[in-house]
Design a protein around this motif. Structure first.
Motif, PDB file in Angstrom:
ATOM      1  N   ASP A  60      -1.326   5.105  -7.975  1.00  0.00           N
ATOM      2  CA  ASP A  60      -2.732   5.492  -8.029  1.00  0.00           C
ATOM      3  C   ASP A  60      -3.247   5.756  -9.444  1.00  0.00           C
ATOM      4  O   ASP A  60      -4.314   5.251  -9.811  1.00  0.00           O
ATOM      5  CB  ASP A  60      -2.964   6.718  -7.147  1.00  0.00           C
ATOM      6  CG  ASP A  60      -2.848   6.389  -5.663  1.00  0.00           C
ATOM      7  OD1 ASP A  60      -2.559   5.208  -5.348  1.00  0.00           O
ATOM      8  OD2 ASP A  60      -3.044   7.282  -4.826  1.00  0.00           O
ATOM      9  N   VAL A  84      -9.473   3.113  -5.677  1.00  0.00           N
ATOM     10  CA  VAL A  84      -8.220   3.109  -4.926  1.00  0.00           C
ATOM     11  C   VAL A  84      -8.446   3.305  -3.438  1.00  0.00           C
ATOM     12  O   VAL A  84      -8.005   2.499  -2.608  1.00  0.00           O
ATOM     13  CB  VAL A  84      -7.258   4.181  -5.484  1.00  0.00           C
ATOM     14  CG1 VAL A  84      -6.016   4.292  -4.596  1.00  0.00           C
ATOM     15  CG2 VAL A  84      -6.865   3.840  -6.911  1.00  0.00           C
ATOM     16  N   GLU A  85      -9.144   4.380  -3.077  1.00  0.00           N
ATOM     17  CA  GLU A  85      -9.277   4.707  -1.655  1.00  0.00           C
ATOM     18  C   GLU A  85     -10.074   3.647  -0.903  1.00  0.00           C
ATOM     19  O   GLU A  85      -9.731   3.276   0.215  1.00  0.00           O
ATOM     20  CB  GLU A  85      -9.923   6.085  -1.478  1.00  0.00           C
ATOM     21  CG  GLU A  85      -9.012   7.234  -1.853  1.00  0.00           C
ATOM     22  CD  GLU A  85      -7.704   7.214  -1.088  1.00  0.00           C
ATOM     23  OE1 GLU A  85      -7.691   6.793   0.084  1.00  0.00           O
ATOM     24  OE2 GLU A  85      -6.677   7.614  -1.663  1.00  0.00           O
ATOM     25  N   TYR A  94      -4.095   7.038   9.392  1.00  0.00           N
ATOM     26  CA  TYR A  94      -4.832   7.272   8.148  1.00  0.00           C
ATOM     27  C   TYR A  94      -5.437   8.670   8.137  1.00  0.00           C
ATOM     28  O   TYR A  94      -5.414   9.366   7.110  1.00  0.00           O
ATOM     29  CB  TYR A  94      -5.926   6.221   7.987  1.00  0.00           C
ATOM     30  CG  TYR A  94      -6.496   6.138   6.587  1.00  0.00           C
ATOM     31  CD1 TYR A  94      -5.867   5.367   5.615  1.00  0.00           C
ATOM     32  CD2 TYR A  94      -7.648   6.833   6.233  1.00  0.00           C
ATOM     33  CE1 TYR A  94      -6.375   5.283   4.323  1.00  0.00           C
ATOM     34  CE2 TYR A  94      -8.159   6.769   4.950  1.00  0.00           C
ATOM     35  CZ  TYR A  94      -7.521   5.985   4.006  1.00  0.00           C
ATOM     36  OH  TYR A  94      -8.024   5.921   2.735  1.00  0.00           O
ATOM     37  N   LEU A 120      -2.528  -1.887  -7.217  1.00  0.00           N
ATOM     38  CA  LEU A 120      -2.198  -0.747  -6.351  1.00  0.00           C
ATOM     39  C   LEU A 120      -0.699  -0.521  -6.269  1.00  0.00           C
ATOM     40  O   LEU A 120      -0.245   0.613  -6.075  1.00  0.00           O
ATOM     41  CB  LEU A 120      -2.772  -0.974  -4.944  1.00  0.00           C
ATOM     42  CG  LEU A 120      -4.294  -0.904  -4.804  1.00  0.00           C
ATOM     43  CD1 LEU A 120      -4.721  -1.266  -3.388  1.00  0.00           C
ATOM     44  CD2 LEU A 120      -4.792   0.491  -5.165  1.00  0.00           C
ATOM     45  N   ARG A 146      -7.890   0.593  -0.557  1.00  0.00           N
ATOM     46  CA  ARG A 146      -6.786   0.873   0.362  1.00  0.00           C
ATOM     47  C   ARG A 146      -7.268   0.844   1.810  1.00  0.00           C
ATOM     48  O   ARG A 146      -6.589   0.312   2.693  1.00  0.00           O
ATOM     49  CB  ARG A 146      -6.154   2.226   0.017  1.00  0.00           C
ATOM     50  CG  ARG A 146      -4.931   2.563   0.866  1.00  0.00           C
ATOM     51  CD  ARG A 146      -4.334   3.877   0.435  1.00  0.00           C
ATOM     52  NE  ARG A 146      -3.589   3.746  -0.801  1.00  0.00           N
ATOM     53  CZ  ARG A 146      -3.501   4.676  -1.742  1.00  0.00           C
ATOM     54  NH1 ARG A 146      -4.150   5.825  -1.595  1.00  0.00           N
ATOM     55  NH2 ARG A 146      -2.797   4.478  -2.826  1.00  0.00           N
ATOM     56  N   LEU A 192       0.821  -1.213   0.000  1.00  0.00           N
ATOM     57  CA  LEU A 192       0.000   0.000   0.000  1.00  0.00           C
ATOM     58  C   LEU A 192       0.856   1.264   0.000  1.00  0.00           C
ATOM     59  O   LEU A 192       0.530   2.246  -0.659  1.00  0.00           O
ATOM     60  CB  LEU A 192      -0.935   0.002   1.213  1.00  0.00           C
ATOM     61  CG  LEU A 192      -2.061  -1.030   1.235  1.00  0.00           C
ATOM     62  CD1 LEU A 192      -2.900  -0.850   2.483  1.00  0.00           C
ATOM     63  CD2 LEU A 192      -2.935  -0.917  -0.011  1.00  0.00           C
ATOM     64  N   SER A 193       1.938   1.230   0.764  1.00  0.00           N
ATOM     65  CA  SER A 193       2.799   2.420   0.858  1.00  0.00           C
ATOM     66  C   SER A 193       3.842   2.465  -0.247  1.00  0.00           C
ATOM     67  O   SER A 193       4.505   3.486  -0.427  1.00  0.00           O
ATOM     68  CB  SER A 193       3.499   2.437   2.223  1.00  0.00           C
ATOM     69  OG  SER A 193       4.379   1.324   2.347  1.00  0.00           O
TER      70      SER A 193
END
Length: 331
Positions: free
Chosen positions: A224, A234-235, A137, A220, A238, A79-80
């Motif tokens: 993005d 995406v959001e 977050y 992912l 995530r 994710l990061s």
């Protein structure tokens, strides 16, 4: 695929080997034939007590917690898009640790007010991990969440949680201070079948769920804009994956203590063994995490027997040099 199957077989074989060796070792050494006889129900009462009530539940917990932390670290790295991400580094473990220390500080000597600690401590650790992830977050949100902001905010909150944690530790009485210190160093305190049954459903539910979303993680990982162009929300994805990563970390930490670096090292080894596709990498990381924690627990229990070294320290001895290597290698 044939190569991946061979890798799975090799790792599972190593797990069985370490598992059987660990059953033999401890304060009381049990010969391999006696271990086999006891497992088949034909051993002495003393051997049955040692194996079934002390060693087996602890070893199963090590396997489950290792797999959970490894998959949690893999999700966070994907994710990061940062190979240095880890539940311990990002502050999730620190949030769980702070919750445990607050529980010990405010309810010292009166655990019965919240029921058995077998259920109270995991609950507090889980709530602490979820709270830490929510803060990370929320603070990282700025018209969306970028990987860099997620990592930087996580590192900052990790430092803040650690500072608050130290303040409360210094105000504890000596017994509670020692209990909190051992837990924060990573100690598999959940050594009963009740702990195992409390953790098992979460691991069996969440890891297959993550594997089912392996394709989403692959996309992912591209960034993005490419993910949006391929139709991925995406959001939303995530958020879901982040919650699952936190749940895996919280459940694992609740019975295994604040174990760092495992979620960093296991995904890297998996990536080197089977490549970057998450369909193969997630099961490999889970198996490697289980193997590493089981091996570290065996070392911690026996190297200074009858005294024990917290398993988190053994994992740190293994993982810290690898972390420094990755840090030096990263441009």
């Amino acid at each position: 695929m044939k190569r991946i199957v061979w890798i799975y077989t090799a790792i599972v074989g190593l797990i069985f080997g370490v598992f059987f060796l660990s059953l033999q070792m401890g304060t009381m050494t049990i010969a391999p034939p006696d271990v086999l006889r006891t497992l088949m129900g034909d051993g002495t009462e003393q051997h049955a007590l040692v194996l079934f009530e002390f060693r087996l539940p602890r070893m199963v917990i090590a396997l489950l917690a290792g797999a959970g932390l490894a998959v949690s670290g893999l999700i966070l790295q994907s994710l990061s898009r940062n190979e240095l991400a880890d539940p311990g580094i990002l502050g999730i473990n620190a949030g769980a640790g702070l919750a445990i220390v607050l529980f010990i500080y405010f309810f010292q000597g009166s655990y019965t007010t919240l029921g058995d600690t077998i259920f109270a401590l995991p609950l507090f650790a889980f709530v602490g991990a979820i709270t830490a992830a929510f803060l990370i977050y929320t603070l990282a949100w700025k018209k969306g969440v970028t990987p860099i902001r997620l990592v930087l905010v996580g590192i900052g909150l990790n430092a803040g949680f650690t500072a608050i944690l130290i303040v409360f530790q210094l105000r504890m009485n000596p017994n509670d201070f020692m209990q909190a210190t051992v837990w924060l160093n990573g100690d598999i305190w959940g050594t009963s079948w009740a702990n195992t049954l409390a953790v098992l459903p979460w691991i069996l539910l969440l890891i297959p769920l993550v594997i089912a979303h392996a394709r989403t993680l692959n996309i992912l990982r591209l960034g993005d804009p490419p993910a949006v162009s391929l139709g991925v929300k995406v959001e939303r994805n995530r958020r879901h994956l982040l919650v699952w990563a936190v749940m895996l970390a919280g459940v694992s930490v609740s019975v295994g203590g604040a174990i760092s670096f495992l979620g960093l090292v296991a995904p890297h080894i998996a990536r080197r063994l089977v490549g970057p596709r998450h369909q193969a990498m997630i099961p490999t990381a889970a198996l490697m995490g289980a193997l590493i924690l089981l091996f570290a627990d065996m070392i911690g229990r026996n190297v200074l027997s009858p005294s024990e070294i917290p398993v988190g320290i053994v994992v740190a001895v293994i993982g810290a040099p690898y972390f420094l290597y990755l840090l030096m290698k990263t441009p």
